[in-house]
Every structure is written in structure tokens, then in C-alpha cells.
Design a protein around this motif. Structure first.
Motif, mmCIF file in Angstrom:
data_model
loop_
_atom_site.group_PDB
_atom_site.id
_atom_site.type_symbol
_atom_site.label_atom_id
_atom_site.label_comp_id
_atom_site.label_asym_id
_atom_site.label_seq_id
_atom_site.Cartn_x
_atom_site.Cartn_y
_atom_site.Cartn_z
ATOM 1 N N ASN B 152 0.993 -1.010 0.072
ATOM 2 C CA ASN B 152 0.726 -0.322 0.088
ATOM 3 C C ASN B 152 0.956 1.449 0.122
ATOM 4 O OD1 ASN B 152 -2.615 -1.279 0.278
ATOM 5 N ND2 ASN B 152 -2.760 -1.310 2.379
ATOM 6 N N ILE B 154 4.228 1.054 -1.116
ATOM 7 C CA ILE B 154 5.057 1.837 -2.099
ATOM 8 C C ILE B 154 4.181 2.477 -3.315
ATOM 9 C CG2 ILE B 154 5.745 0.105 -4.332
ATOM 10 C CD1 ILE B 154 7.126 -1.617 -1.781
ATOM 11 N N GLU B 155 2.564 1.738 -3.281
ATOM 12 C CA GLU B 155 1.408 2.106 -4.622
ATOM 13 C C GLU B 155 0.689 4.122 -4.438
ATOM 14 O OE1 GLU B 155 -0.775 -1.037 -5.816
ATOM 15 O OE2 GLU B 155 0.722 -2.061 -6.610
ATOM 16 N N SER B 156 1.044 3.951 -3.050
ATOM 17 C CA SER B 156 0.114 5.471 -2.278
ATOM 18 C C SER B 156 1.508 6.591 -2.796
ATOM 19 C CB SER B 156 -1.022 5.485 -1.433
ATOM 20 O OG SER B 156 -0.266 4.424 -0.350
ATOM 21 N N ILE B 157 2.556 5.982 -2.383
ATOM 22 C CA ILE B 157 3.230 7.504 -1.922
ATOM 23 C C ILE B 157 4.057 7.991 -3.480
ATOM 24 C CG2 ILE B 157 5.524 6.034 -2.280
ATOM 25 C CD1 ILE B 157 6.080 7.420 0.489
ATOM 26 N N ALA B 158 4.169 9.105 -3.893
ATOM 27 C CA ALA B 158 4.771 9.997 -4.425
ATOM 28 C C ALA B 158 6.119 9.159 -5.490
ATOM 29 C CB ALA B 158 4.269 11.015 -4.325
#
Lengths: 634, 284
Positions: B152, B154-158
Motif C-alpha cells: 500500500n 509503495i503504490e500510494s507514495i509519490a
């Protein structure tokens, strides 16, 4: 007629571009303006991206020429973005609902994607919208990735038809390859209504080859000219197949026009966080799109791309396109990486990738190599993926080892190191079950370790062939293959027949049988080879094979008087060799030509035991260091 | 603090025979694993030419083929490593008892070292076990949320740089926590060896001492840990980078291990000296 008009417009555009370049020097990527392929399907698209909705909408003018002598009454199109429309698609049904650790059923409605046709008509105005319907050529009646377009009148052999298609392509939050990620990252691949391939099957019957999108299958398309205009927010960096030939800005929006010639597909990406790095190799323009966090990799990617261009030029053929774009997706969109599209490839890395691990270079070279095997030698990746993935892996291994070291091209740290070929071989020989490893099969028929079979077994087979016939001969054969079949759709038989012809011209009949037998056995069978030295009893030794595949090899025998004797073994087993003197050691295939051998360690046997003091001492000191570190914390 | 560090190093160096004893004990444990590695390799590839190739340097293909043909080739080694670690940690507790009490009482004889080790083994074991649980708790509290939510995040952090910075921050917090636990653990044992009261009161005193002087104690821990880590890196670099002869490489590594033992002894001695000062301060 319309077909000619499109090409006339294109010629005018190119002329203007050449003049423009001479005065402005604005673009380094210049379309070649000469057709290298038989262009069957041309696409002229004008698109507008709504980044809030993650949707590109626009019009496509698709010109298709009937390559057959037969009249065609129906067109078939790939609608591959619908693979990510819901859980019912064949693609997602093949995943048990989980992709890269994510449960697909948990996603929100707006995270799904689709492609839909709002209207479709023939250029003369005949509306076809009412007649189009999804068809399920490979079963699963819920799948919507293949569209049938019945035509009111047939397209005669050699004639063309021009379709005008209004469509919308809504990206999913990336499941695999195509999709959007954080911070307005968009990758449009497998995204537009795209024609299948009208061709002769193995029985010589003409028909559409247009399979559903399945998890393990990728491309098959006809060559054509893509003229694509993309309008999007002007703060975004855009990357795409082909060359950028025009751009304009208006009211915070930019319109970029790309020309991609003699390609089978078109991919593009949009992101505000990609930085552009440009360079060239000879007359080939290289464009890297790298997120800010991965700046440190730009130089490495550039070097890897240039190395690949140089190597292919020296060993296979010249890269036939004017440019290449390599896009490294941001970390949050890593699922979009590691894929190949014509003149556009996606890589992948993480922040701070250490120099001792060359995985990112290896992947970038792998995806670049697909420009030769997939884009130019445009095989059917769905039915015969080995023709690209296998050859690409073979060349990836060669390029990596040529530039980064034979034994350390992938990893080299603290004395632990391995090279690409060893890794490919390991992936094949370490498979738990070799009972179904025939390579030349459609992707959906291959169960188990797909990569081990299609990528690694093929690469190891080609490496074995190379070691038998020599690298120079291999290069000569492959150069001729590339030259003869570039911009066509080679099949398994195409390569095998080419190999046969080459071998017949250069080798004896028995050698041709041997080498061709090896290739055919690997392509169509699951036989393995595992030669081993069964025993040494004073002056005789017995050799055997645990598998059913047989190849001739050299045997090296050393006597206790230190005499070295070389013998030829045709592989028929068991085989007993008797010498006059007592035997000290036996080595089957000492040069390791037979790289497919499942276990190289048992290829030799000697009467004296090796000391492993290196590992004993290393173990002692490693344990001491570990204990010391642990006890520091106690 | 620097006075205590210098004094600690001086005490540790003067107790060098103890470092040799520790080295020999470690060597004995290393021999258990080393001989198993040697016999395993000899058994599976000892009579192969591939074994000869492997004996000259690590070869990935030989290693993989060995594990494929003999999946259990290194099973004995894998089984024995946890046993060796647990056994060594138990012996290490004995060594700590001997070392700490010998340094406090300035006893340098072998018999007093052994006697002290035996006397303090059980209480030190209990103290060590307590801190082991605290160490596992700290690890779980800090790292489990990151591991569970990694996808989560990795995929949501810019930016992946932010993700790595997050890991660095957690890593630093973890090291600070580790510093607290290690210092408190040693201080508790020193307290027990000095005042000989209950284990609970020693744990309390150990934490109290550590918290009171947390910053200097963290500096001491960080300094000695870093020195030990640098010695480890130099040892690996020399071993893999210089292409030394096998035996020369082995002897060089042993020298580095002795230095690392001395660094650890210096850490204990420094803490003892520093905490004596704290006790003195408290008494006054």
C-alpha cells in the motif's frame, strides 16, 4: 483512394519536418519516410487526455488493406483494455483474482478500465455501430476483448477500407502494464481498438488471427504507419512510440504529434514527474524518461541502451528505426514496467539501486532487444512466444556478459556473483518437473513455469546450439534470418527451415541431423539430457544418461600417468571405455558445449577428493563474525 | 564520557587474554559449522571436476546444480547454525559474567574468570532473556506495520525516495531503541554484579542509569557499534577484494575478529567505568 490520400498527407508532413529540422534543429528523431514493411493497417488518431478521468478519447482513422486474395466480410479488433473492465475477463479469470499480491475484487469502480467504441463508420458514411459485437473466439462468453465488425460489403483482395472510429479508452489503476498510478502517471498500452491479423493458418486457410487477451499472451498485429496526435496538460512529459514531429501549446494544453513507421503497435505515457535524457548512438535517437528519484540510473540506462544497439549492430543487424524511447516508471507504478512496445520500452528500478546489481540494466536490455524480436521480426507472441522471448533472453545474456562480465553480469557482491547465462540455465534446469517443457506452444497451453520454458529453456537451447556450431556461425545464421524475415511475421517453421537451410549449406548431413534434432527436440518435446560418469574401475569407466535427449560430446580421460586422452561419444548409453592405464579422472563434455545438460556437476568423476579448505575456513570466520555481531547485542 | 571510553579501552586491552579465550571458543563453534560445510561439499561434489572449479572460487552453476541434485546437501549445516547460535549465546552469557565481574574486581586469573562466569550465569541468563523479549517487541512494533503495509505504501507514495527515507527514519528509531536496550542490558548486569541485589531491582537500576545518561550512552554504543561494523567491512573487503591466499585470508580475518572482540570488551568496560561514575554521583 483514401489510403493514398493519407500517405500523401504524410509525405507533405515529412517534407515540412525535414525543412523545419534543417532550420531549427528541434527534433533528433526523424521518420525515415520510406516503407520498410508491407503496411497492412495504418492508424491516424487524434486524442485528448482527461487526466482527472484517466481517459483518452478521440477519433481513429483506420486504413486496412486486405492482404489476401479472398474477399473479407468481417473485421476483427482487439479491445484489450476491456481485460481490465471486470473480474469476468479471460485475463483476470486466469489469475484467481490476485495480481502481484493485490486482490482485484477489492478495487473501487473508478479503478477499472475499459475501451469502448461510441461510433464506427466506413469513410463513405456507412454506419457500422449497430452491427458490432464482442465475440469469444477462445471461449468465456463474458470476455470483451475481441470485437467483430460485420461489413455491409466485402473488401476484395488487395483493396482497402477506411474506418472512422470514435472511441474512449479509460485506464484502470494499473493491474499490469496498462494503467494509471499516483501523481497523474499514465501508461497507454493495449489501449485502442486495434485490428487483428488476417492471415493464412497452417492449413493455408485465410482468416482472422485475433485471440482474446490472456495473462501470458501479448502482441500480434500487422505493420503499419501510426500518425497519432495527443492533447494533454502542458505540464506533463509525454513519451510515445515513433518520432515527435510537431508540437503546439494552447491554453495550458499541449498537442504532440508522433509518427511511427512500420510498427505493429503504438504505446504512450504521460507523467509530470518524468525527466528527459537525450542522446544518440550513430544516427539513432535515444530518449530516456526517468523519474526524478531515479536520476542516478539515467546514465546506466543510457549506457545499457547504447551497448545493446552496438551489440546488435555487430552481431545481428542494424536497428531499423530512427529512435527508441525507454521509460522507467516511478516506483508506485512499477507494475507498468518491464514491457516492450515498438520503439518504446518500459524498464524498472528503485531509488539507490546499487552498482553491484545489474538487474535494471539487464531488464532494459531485454525490453530493448524486443525491438528486434517482436517489433521487427513480428512473430505471434500469443501462439509462439518463444520466437521473441527466447531469442531476446539469449541476446540479453550475450549483451550483458559482453559488457558486464561473463560470471558477474547480474550480481557481484562479497564474492557472490553470477552471470546471465548461468541464471537462464538455472531457471530451466531447476524446474521441478521437466515432463512438459515443449517450447513451441501457444501461451495458454503452457502450464507451470512459463518463464522457465519459453524464456530460459529457449535461451539455453540457443546457447547450446551456439557452442556446437560456434558463435561466428551462429551470428552468420542469425544475421541472415533477421535480414530475410525482418518486417514479416516469422513462425516456428520459418526459423527451423531457415536453420535447416543454413546448416545444410555449412555442415555434413549427420551434423545437420544432430543440430536440427536438438532444436526440434527442445521446441516440440520435453526430453532432457543429463550425462553422468557412473563409475571408474581401475582402467575402465562407464558413462550414462539420465535423460532421453542425446547429443554427441567429447570425453576427456586422464590416466594416473597424467596422459590426457580425448574420445568422441555419440551419446548412446551406457557406454564403457577401457584404457591401458589406470584412469585418474573422466570428464564428459569438458568445454560444456551441451549447456542444456541438467546437471553439469556429475559430468565428471575423479579418484582423488577435492579439498574445500576455502569454504571451511570461510565458514569458520563467517560464523565467528556473525556470533560476534549477535553477542554485541546481547 | 571520553575519559570513560579511554579507560574502557585500556581495561579491555589489559584483559586481552580474555579476548583470546573468547576467540578460541568462537573458533570451536566455527569449526563445527566449517567441518560440516567441508564434509557436505566433499560428499556431493568432492569427486567431481566441478568441485575443483568450485574450490577455486564461488561458481553459481556448480552451486545450483549441487543443490538441485542434492537438495539436502547443506541441510546439516542449516540445522546446526541455529543450534550453534543458541549455544554460543548461552556461552556468551557465561563469558559476560566472567568478563564483567573480573573487570569490576580486577581479577585476571583464569580460575576467577570461570568462577565468576558460573556464579552469574543464571541471573545474567534471565536478564538476557528479558532483553531478548524486549528486543523482539521493539522489532515487531517498528517493522511489522511497514512490512504489512509495504505494498500500500509503495503504490500510494509519490516518491520511492520518500519510501526509503521512511525506512531510514524507522531504522534510526530502531537503532536508538536498540541502543537503549543494549545499554540497559549491560548496565543491569553491571548493577547486578556490583550490588548483588534482585534481578528485578537490577533491571530497574539498569534502565534508570541508561535513561538518566541516555545521550552519552547512545554515543558510546554508536561509537563502538560503528567501529565494530567498520572492522567487519574491512575484513570482508580484504577477504574478497585483495585475492589473498586462503590461509592468509583466514589469519587476517581472525585478527579482525580479535579486534572486534576487544571493541565489545571495551564497550562493556567503558559502560562499567561510566556507570560507576553515575553510582558515585548518586551516592553523593
Amino acid at each position: 483512394m483514401m489510403y493514398i490520400n493519407i500517405h500523401l498527407r504524410y509525405c507533405f508532413l515529412l517534407a515540412a519536418l525535414v525543412i523545419g529540422l534543417a532550420t531549427s534543429g528541434y527534433a533528433q528523431c526523424l521518420p525515415l519516410s520510406t516503407a520498410q514493411s508491407e503496411r497492412i493497417a495504418d492508424y491516424q488518431m487524434e486524442l485528448s487526455l482527461d487526466h482527472d478521468q484517466k481517459m483518452a478519447s478521440g477519433t481513429a482513422l483506420i486504413t486496412w488493406r486486405n492482404p489476401s486474395p479472398k474477399a473479407v466480410k468481417e473485421l476483427k479488433m482487439y479491445m484489450y483494455l476491456n481485460a481490465f473492465k471486470n473480474m469476468k475477463s479471460t485475463w483476470l479469470r486466469g489469475t484467481d483474482g490476485e495480481v502481484f499480491g493485490r486482490q482485484m475484487s477489492e478495487r473501487a469502480a473508478e479503478e477499472w478500465g475499459y475501451v469502448t467504441i461510441d461510433s464506427i463508420s466506413i469513410k463513405d458514411g456507412t454506419d457500422l455501430t449497430g452491427g458490432i459485437q464482442y465475440v469469444q473466439v477462445d471461449g468465456n462468453e463474458d470476455d470483451e476483448t475481441v470485437l467483430s465488425i460485420p461489413l455491409p460489403r466485402s473488401v476484395r483482395g488487395g483493396d482497402s477500407i477506411v474506418l472512422s472510429v470514435d472511441f474512449r479508452a479509460k485506464l484502470p489503476k494499473t493491474i499490469a502494464r496498462s494503467g494509471y498510478g499516483e501523481n497523474n502517471f499514465h501508461l497507454f498500452v493495449h489501449w485502442y481498438p486495434k485490428l487483428g491479423v488476417y492471415e493464412q493458418d497452417k492449413e493455408g486457410q485465410w482468416g482472422w488471427n485475433c485471440h482474446q487477451f490472456m495473462q501470458r499472451t501479448e502482441f500480434y498485429g500487422d505493420f503499419g504507419l501510426y500518425d497519432v496526435s495527443i492533447t494533454c496538460d502542458d505540464s506533463f512529459t509525454v513519451g510515445a512510440s515513433g518520432c515527435l514531429v510537431a508540437e503546439s501549446q494552447s491554453e495550458g494544453r499541449q498537442t504532440l504529434r508522433y509518427i511511427a513507421e512500420d510498427v505493429i503497435d503504438f504505446a504512450w505515457c504521460v507523467s509530470p514527474e518524468l525527466e528527459v535524457y537525450e542522446d544518440s548512438w550513430q544516427d539513432i535517437y535515444i530518449r530516456l524518461l526517468v523519474p526524478r528519484d531515479h536520476r542516478g540510473m539515467a546514465e546506466r540506462y543510457m549506457a545499457a541502451t547504447k551497448n545493446a544497439l552496438q551489440y546488435f549492430n555487430d552481431h545481428l543487424g542494424k536497428y531499423p528505426y530512427p529512435g527508441i524511447t525507454i521509460m522507467d516508471p516511478p516506483f508506485h507504478s512499477l507494475r507498468n514496467g518491464f514491457m516492450e512496445y515498438p520503439t518504446f520500452a518500459t524498464a524498472g528500478t528503485v531509488y539507490g539501486m546499487p552498482g553491484w546489481f545489474k538487474g535494471s540494466e539487464s531488464l532494459a536490455i531485454h525490453e530493448f532487444a524486443h525491438q528486434f524480436f517482436m517489433a521487427v521480426l513480428a512473430n505471434n507472441e500469443k501462439e509462439e512466444a518463444w520466437l521473441d522471448e527466447g531469442f531476446v533472453t539469449y541476446y540479453e545474456d550475450r549483451i550483458m556478459e559482453a559488457y558486464y562480465g561473463v560470471h558477474s553480469s547480474q550480481l557481484d557482491v562479497f564474492g557472490i556473483r553470477y552471470g546471465n547465462s548461468a541464471l537462464s540455465r538455472k531457471e530451466y534446469v531447476s524446474m521441478r518437473n521437466h515432463s512438459s517443457t515443449a517450447i513451441a506452444r501457444p501461451g495458454w497451453e503452457i502450464t507451470g513455469n512459463y518463464k522457465g520454458i519459453v524464456y530460459s529453456k529457449t535461451a539455453t537451447m540457443l546457447k547450446t546450439l551456439e557452442r556446437y556450431i560456434s558463435r561466428n556461425k551462429m551470428d552468420e545464421m542469425m544475421r541472415a534470418y533477421f535480414e530475410q524475415y525482418k518486417f514479416t511475421h516469422p513462425r516456428t517453421e520459418t526459423f527451423v527451415n531457415h536453420l535447416k537451410t543454413y546448416l545444410q549449406a555449412n555442415y555434413s548431413a549427420s551434423e545437420v541431423d544432430t543440430y536440427l534434432g536438438l532444436v526440434n527436440a527442445c521446441l516440440h518435446g520435453s526430453d532432457t539430457v543429463d550425462y553422468y560418469v557412473e563409475s571408474i574401475t581401475e582402467n575402465s569407466t562407464t558413462l550414462n544418461n539420465k535423460g532421453a535427449l542425446r547429443m554427441p560430446v567429447e570425453i576427456e580421460l586422464i590416466s594416473i600417468t597424467n596422459d590426457t586422452i580425448r574420445q568422441h561419444w555419440d551419446g548412446s548409453s551406457p557406454k564403457t571405455i577401457t584404457l591401458k592405464d589406470e584412469i585418474s579422472s573422466v570428464h564428459i563434455d569438458p568445454e560444456q558445449k551441451l549447456y542444456l545438460d541438467l546437471n553439469l556437476n556429475n559430468n565428471s568423476l575423479k579418484t582423488t577428493q577435492t579439498s574445500f579448505s576455502r569454504y571451511i575456513l570461510k565458514s569458520i570466520t563467517s560464523i565467528q563474525h556473525a556470533l560476534q555481531s549477535l553477542s554485541f547485542l546481547l | 564520557m571520553m575519559k570513560s571510553v579511554l579507560r574502557g579501552i585500556s581495561i579491555a586491552v589489559s584483559f586481552w587474554p580474555l579476548a583470546i579465550i573468547i576467540l578460541l571458543i568462537q573458533l570451536a563453534f566455527g569449526l563445527v559449522v566449517g567441518s560440516q560445510v567441508g564434509s557436505s561439499l566433499s560428499e556431493v561434489i568432492g569427486f567431481s571436476k566441478a568441485g575443483e572449479l568450485f574450490s577455486q572460487g564461488f561458481d553459481y552453476a556448480v552451486y545450483q546444480d549441487m543443490l538441485k541434485a542434492f537438495p539436502d546437501a547443506l541441510a546439516d549445516v542449516q540445522r546446526s547454525i541455529p543450534i550453534v547460535i543458541i549455544a554460543y549465546l548461552l556461552i556468551s552469557i557465561f563469558l559476560h559474567g566472567g568478563l564483567i565481574r573480573s573487570i569490576i574486581t580486577n581479577q585476571r586469573s583464569w580460575s576467577s574468570f570461570m568462577k565468576n562466569g558460573l556464579t552469574y550465569f543464571l541471573p545474567f541468563l534471565l536478564i538476557g532473556f528479558t532483553f531478548l523479549i524486549l528486543f523482539l517487541l521493539l522489532t515487531a512494533i517498528l517493522w511489522a506495520p511497514v512490512l504489512i503495509n509495504a505494498l500500500n505504501i509503495i503504490e500510494s507514495i509519490a516518491s520511492d525516495r520518500l519510501f526509503f527515507y521512511l525506512l531510514y527514519v524507522i531504522g534510526i528509531i530502531y537503532l536508538l531503541g536498540l541502543s537503549l536496550l543494549v545499554s540497559a542490558s549491560v548496565n543491569s548486569r553491571i548493577n547486578y554484579a556490583v550490588v548483588n541485589e534482585s534481578i528485578f531491582s537490577s533491571l530497574k537500576a539498569g534502565f534508570a542509569w541508561t535513561l538518566k545518561k541516555y545521550l552519552p550512552l547512545t554515543c558510546i554504543f554508536s561509537g563502538f557499534s560503528l567501529l565494530s561494523f567498520l572492522l567487519l567491512c574491512c575484513s570482508i573487503k580484504l577477504d574478497t577484494g585483495l585475492g589473498l591466499n586462503v590461509w592468509l585470508s583466514f589469519l587476517t580475518t581472525l585478527v579482525f575478529i580479535i579486534f572486534r572482540i576487544l571493541v565489545r570488551s571495551s564497550f562493556y568496560a567503558t559502560l562499567m567505568h561510566y556507570c560507576e561514575a553515575i553510582v558515585d554521583e548518586g551516592d553523593h
